[in-house]
Design an enzyme around this catalytic site. Structure first.
Site, PDB file in Angstrom:
ATOM      1  N   LYS A   1      36.237  34.115  39.184  1.00  0.00           N
ATOM      2  CA  LYS A   1      35.952  35.731  39.285  1.00  0.00           C
ATOM      3  C   LYS A   1      34.869  35.604  40.281  1.00  0.00           C
ATOM      4  CE  LYS A   1      34.053  39.163  36.169  1.00  0.00           C
ATOM      5  NZ  LYS A   1      33.536  39.350  34.622  1.00  0.00           N
TER       6      LYS A   1
ATOM      7  N   SER B   1      35.523  42.970  32.465  1.00  0.00           N
ATOM      8  CA  SER B   1      35.595  43.070  33.872  1.00  0.00           C
ATOM      9  C   SER B   1      36.280  41.723  34.673  1.00  0.00           C
ATOM     10  CB  SER B   1      33.843  43.109  34.363  1.00  0.00           C
ATOM     11  OG  SER B   1      33.433  41.857  34.071  1.00  0.00           O
TER      12      SER B   1
ATOM     13  N   SER C   1      34.170  41.084  28.363  1.00  0.00           N
ATOM     14  CA  SER C   1      34.691  40.977  29.513  1.00  0.00           C
ATOM     15  C   SER C   1      35.539  39.756  29.873  1.00  0.00           C
ATOM     16  CB  SER C   1      33.687  41.153  30.606  1.00  0.00           C
ATOM     17  OG  SER C   1      33.162  42.466  30.744  1.00  0.00           O
TER      18      SER C   1
END
Length: 546
Positions: A132, A212, A236
């Site tokens: 990420k 996210s 997330s």
């Protein structure tokens, strides 16, 4: 990629042109979501149609890959090349991968040598991993999705990246995310960032991937990497896992180092593994945890032994508490009913539960996070080129129109700037109450009903992506474990209107190994994973009432 001036990088990113080692899009972008079509409308192939003989990228596990590498039937270079080709072919449809690492094949070649000489460093040696883009990498930008961090890469890797490199993993690239991990505007659109545009859900392209760690979840669903690293403050990791039909594990707080990860709150943030199966998630966690096994309070703790999850254990005699969450709708509840029946058929006892204190947790969590974000983002920004504190970051967004192309708001930033300091007695009392109630909500439920875990729906079926409306994502199941710092694990449970729904499992403090073992057995019993279809739409969004 070579270093450029920050202004040149911002201009290139805003124009959508700076993606290293891959094509960014084909077809014209949707002006609202930034999503693009394939150009010719042709369907995408299953990853099972891999150029690697005998290897189905959709379903292969790390132990199976390592067995082939040991026999000489597969090399890390061939595996990495296959994933790079798949990214080039599929990513323009879903915008999950921001950039590939130009050194990925060099990393794989070094692993080839270790495999030939019997000097491998463990189960992740030669395994491609996506990160990420809020996880620091010294040789690639780390932007948190924001043009404000689009300049030079960080000076050092995040601690977890060092662990992955030391274990021989191939750092394949960076995934898109909800900008600032969905902690900027009050009505954000998950999976959108100014750097990467809008990530699409591979199952139905006009639906949202959840945030996210949206790019990580979508990339794994599309088989663009073997595993990925996500981060979670509250939901997330597990929500993108559930909504994209993959596995996501939020570890116990403190098990994985947060050093070098763009923060929201040190009291809740953790990185964790995402994969297409529990075995791969567990093996990745064992590397991420490394020697950092301290509990958040400083007392000794450990990951504990990870059983051989390639042969999942029995569910017979296990006790699972089912927290139904009817607010997610009758179709999701029907998935939970079928799941309970399947677990009972396998010999588990399933009892219905309602963990206490949920309304109070919802009331207190957000104000506490505001204070913690101000403290922690100021400390992080001081280590990077660009805005040096939250006030400067707010001003950057006001003066850069590309930061407002999907949603304009930065209300959370502004509220955090005005929030009480973390030295304020009122804040301290709030966080202490949150910690006590969240832990009690899980501990009391486990103890009262003699449970091995609490289960609940991870997510509703994905809502349509809409910049004007924002997300439709008040999903309470992740909150108890997230606030308590306890582990949670999402595994695929079923589908509603061709959209995945996950089953979220929660356990007690530092019970990660036990939870993963149980999750492997549940995953094996439910057998709910299916490859995505990349459908353009499935009609109106009736997933939830507002």
């Amino acid at each position: 990629m070579g270093k450029k001036s920050r202004s040149a990088l911002i201009a290139a990113l805003a124009a959508g042109s700076l993606f290293t080692g891959m094509s960014t899009s084909t077809g014209a972008p949707n002006p609202q979501t930034g999503a693009t079509g394939p150009g010719d409308g042709s369907p995408l192939p299953s990853a099972g149609a891999s150029p690697l003989p005998g290897v189905d990228l959709d379903t292969v596990t790390i132990p199976e890959l390592q067995a082939r590498m040991t026999r000489g039937a597969l090399t890390p270079s061939a595996l990495t090349s296959a994933y790079l080709r798949r990214i080039k072919a599929v990513n323009p449809k879903i915008h999950a991968v921001l950039r590939t690492d130009p050194t990925a094949l060099r990393q794989a070649a070094a692993s080839d040598v270790r495999h030939r000489h019997g000097a491998t460093r463990g189960p992740l040696d030669g395994i491609p991993v996506l990160l990420k883009d809020n996880v620091n990498t010294r040789d690639m930008p780390t932007t948190a999705g924001s043009l404000a961090l689009a300049g030079d890469p960080p000076d050092t890797d995040a601690a977890l990246v060092t662990r992955l490199r030391d274990a021989g993993a191939v750092i394949l690239g960076k995934t898109n995310l909800s900008e600032w991990a969905n902690f900027r505007g009050e009505k954000p659109t998950s999976g959108w960032s100014a750097v990467g545009g809008q990530t699409a859900n591979p199952y139905v392209l006009d639906r949202n991937p959840c945030g996210s760690s949206a790019g990580a979840g979508a990339a794994l669903a599309a088989s663009l990497s073997q595993v990925a690293i996500g981060t979670e403050t509250d939901g997330s990791i597990v929500c993108p896992a559930g909504m994209n039909g993959v596995v996501g594990h939020k570890p116990s707080l403190g098990l994985v180092s947060g050093a070098g990860v763009v923060p929201i709150s040190a009291e809740q943030d953790t990185a964790g593994p995402m994969a297409r199966n529990v075995t791969d998630a567990a093996l990745t966690l064992s590397v991420l945890a490394g020697g950092n096994t301290s509990r958040a309070g400083g007392s000794p703790g450990s990951l504990g032994p990870l059983n051989d999850l390639t042969h999942p254990g029995s569910l017979r005699g296990k006790r699972v508490g089912l927290w139904r969450l009817p607010s997610l709708g009758p179709a999701v509840d029907a998935v939970m009913t079928r799941t309970a029946e399947q677990l009972r058929t396998a010999g588990a006892e399933v009892v219905e539960v309602t963990p206490p204190h949920q309304a109070r947790l919802a009331e207190l969590e957000f104000p506490a996070l505001l204070s913690e974000f101000h403290r922690d983002i100021d400390a992080y920004l001081a280590t990077r080129h660009g805005p040096r504190n939250l006030g400067e970051l707010i001003e950057f967004n006001r003066t850069h129109p590309a930061e407002r192309t999907c949603f304009a708001g930065q209300e959370l930033f502004e509220k955090a700037l005005a929030a009480p300091a973390t030295t304020d007695p009122a804040y301290r009392a709030m966080r202490a109450e949150l910690r006590r109630l969240s832990r009690n909500s899980i501990d009391e439920t486990l103890r009262t009903h003699h449970l091995d875990a609490i289960a609940s729906p991870t997510n509703p079926p994905a809502w349509t992506t809409d910049c004007a409306r924002g997300d439709n994502d008040v999903i309470p199941s992740s909150t108890p474990a997230a606030v308590a710092g306890y582990p949670s694990l999402s595994v695929p449970a079923g589908f509603v209107n061709k959209l995945p729904v996950g089953l979220l499992l929660m356990a007690g403090d530092h019970q990660d190994a036990e939870l993963l073992s149980l999750g492997a057995a549940v995953e094996h019993r439910l057998d709910a994973w299916r490859a995505p279809g990349y459908l353009p739409s499935v009609g109106p969004d009736g997933s939830r009432s507002r």
